[in-house]
Design a protein around this motif. Structure first.
Motif: not given
Lengths: 311, 126
Positions: B78-96
């Motif tokens: 879905a994100l691909q279809a909407a042309g939205i770039a995806i960055y994954d691999g963040l870990s849960a402890g990190m602040e926004v």
């Protein structure tokens, strides 16, 4: 303990059917315990006693009653579900279809038309919600129902296409097909899939009683407990059929299980090479070897079913 | 430019939630100005199709990139279809805000495909 899962009104709706013909189910939780062997032999024994029998093979993911009866599958009727098909020229990108889909199966990319991405169950909510008629109905085959007549016995068989997940829809289509002529049968025997999921519930719906087939193994006893719980939830009186009853092992455990659930053992079928041969040949043992021990057990069971439901 | 970070709370100090479809909140940030808003993810408790519905929310907000732990197969499509770039691999402890800084510094990697995570989170099937 489990009886309050469904309200009386829900149960009434579940079990409602537009005919008076009695329905008995053969089920059992565990796979491979002999449900279909029991179902075809009960059906064949009742047919041999002069009754018009409908045998419903509701194990839509692996229907095999026709194999055990050496009957062809005839009169295929496609079972189809409705899927949305987008007509781009009519789409205003309003998103009403997205909001209507309870399964979040549709995705609307910005300034594009909706894409079916998730698991559509054919409810047509999106098609009905579309204000401009941009969603058309595309019918997709998910399986078929079949009907084969052989003397007093008519086999209704449902089969799901591999990879599809609409097995419950096939069971309902099978039962609708049966309902159209149910009044001409004296009795309906439904053979369910293994398990205790929605396909089995749909198959058990409307049954006056259920025979839960099991075997005296720990796995058999475990799965028997599950199916007896389900029958209790559905308010269907259950009886146990203990297949391969002389299998060495945990045979002693059946009595407490039955007692704790207040059900009786309707029949015990010892392992029997004649029964096995009939299974291999694909002919009910009540026909091939009517005087064999297993055939006598099935015929006796059929006689009791006759007394209970056909008088 | 607007980026979306999956989070367990509101604002730049919230912690990253590794899930996309079932993250409780999306923090939407302009990395140039650090202006931000937090939206609840309506798909968090969805019975089915959480990834698709979450992607829908994000797409409607005009997001250009999603920063998260992992993305399931349907959300990915879905994100691909909407042309939205995806960055994954963040870990849960990190602040926004740290995730945003790492993005601005070019430290995050573009996703190479849908992720499945063992025994947890989304139920996406491809």
């Amino acid at each position: 303990m489990t009886a309050e899962v469904f309200t009386a009104r829900q149960l009434e709706a579940l079990h409602d059917h537009p005919y008076a013909t009695p329905v008995i189910a053969v089920t059992g939780g565990k796979g491979g315990v002999g449900k279909s062997t029991v179902a075809v032999n009960i059906a064949a024994a009742l047919a041999a006693r002069g009754h018009a029998v409908a045998l419903v093979d509701a194990d839509t993911e692996a229907p095999n009653n026709h194999i055990l009866l050496s009957l062809p599958l005839k009169d295929h009727i496609d079972v189809q579900v409705a899927m949305p098909l987008v007509e781009p020229s009519l789409c205003t990108h309003c998103g009403d279809c997205i909001a209507a889909c309870r399964r979040n199966a549709l995705f609307l990319p910005p300034d594009q038309t909706p894409i079916l991405m998730g698991e559509c169950n054919g409810c047509k909510a999106c098609i009905n919600a579309c204000p401009t008629g941009a969603l058309l109905t595309r019918w997709m085959s998910v399986g078929a129902t079949c009907r084969t007549e052989s003397g007093n016995l008519t086999l209704f068989s449902g089969e799901l296409l591999p990879g599809r997940e609409e097995s419950t829809i096939i069971v309902r289509a099978l039962k609708d097909r049966l309902a159209a002529e149910a009044d001409r049968f004296d009795i309906i025997v439904v053979d369910t899939a293994p398990g205790v999921h929605c396909t089995v519930i749909a198959a058990l719906a409307g049954a006056g009683c259920a025979y839960a087939v099991t075997e005296p193994t720990r796995v058999g006893m475990h799965d028997l407990g599950l199916i007896l719980d389900l029958c209790e939830m559905l308010a269907i009186p259950a009886r146990i059929i203990l297949n391969r009853s002389n299998l060495s092992g945990s045979q002693a455990t059946i009595a407490p299980e039955a007692a704790s659930k207040d059900v009786t053992v309707a029949a015990s079928i010892p392992h029997d090479s004649i029964l096995l041969q009939s299974y291999v040949k694909g002919l009910p043992v009540v026909g091939t070897n009517p005087d064999s021990p297993a055939a006598r057990i099935f015929t006796d069971l059929a006689a009791r079913i006759e007394r209970e439901w056909l008088k | 430019m607007k980026i979306c970070i999956t989070a367990s709370g509101h604002g730049l100090d919230a912690r990253v939630d590794e899930r996309f479809g079932r993250a409780p909140f999306f923090v939407l940030v302009d990395p140039d100005t650090m202006q931000h808003e937090t939206i609840a993810n309506p798909a968090m408790d969805a019975g089915q199709g959480a990834g698709i519905a979450a992607a829908q929310s994000v797409a409607q907000k005009g997001v250009n990139a999603v920063l998260t732990g992992f993305v399931g197969p349907k959300a990915y499509a879905a994100l691909q279809a909407a042309g939205i770039a995806i960055y994954d691999g963040l870990s849960a402890g990190m602040e926004v805000k740290t995730a945003v800084k790492n993005y601005s510094d070019g430290l995050l990697r573009r996703s190479t495909g849908a992720q499945a995570r063992k025994g947890s989170a989304g139920r996406g099937r491809s």
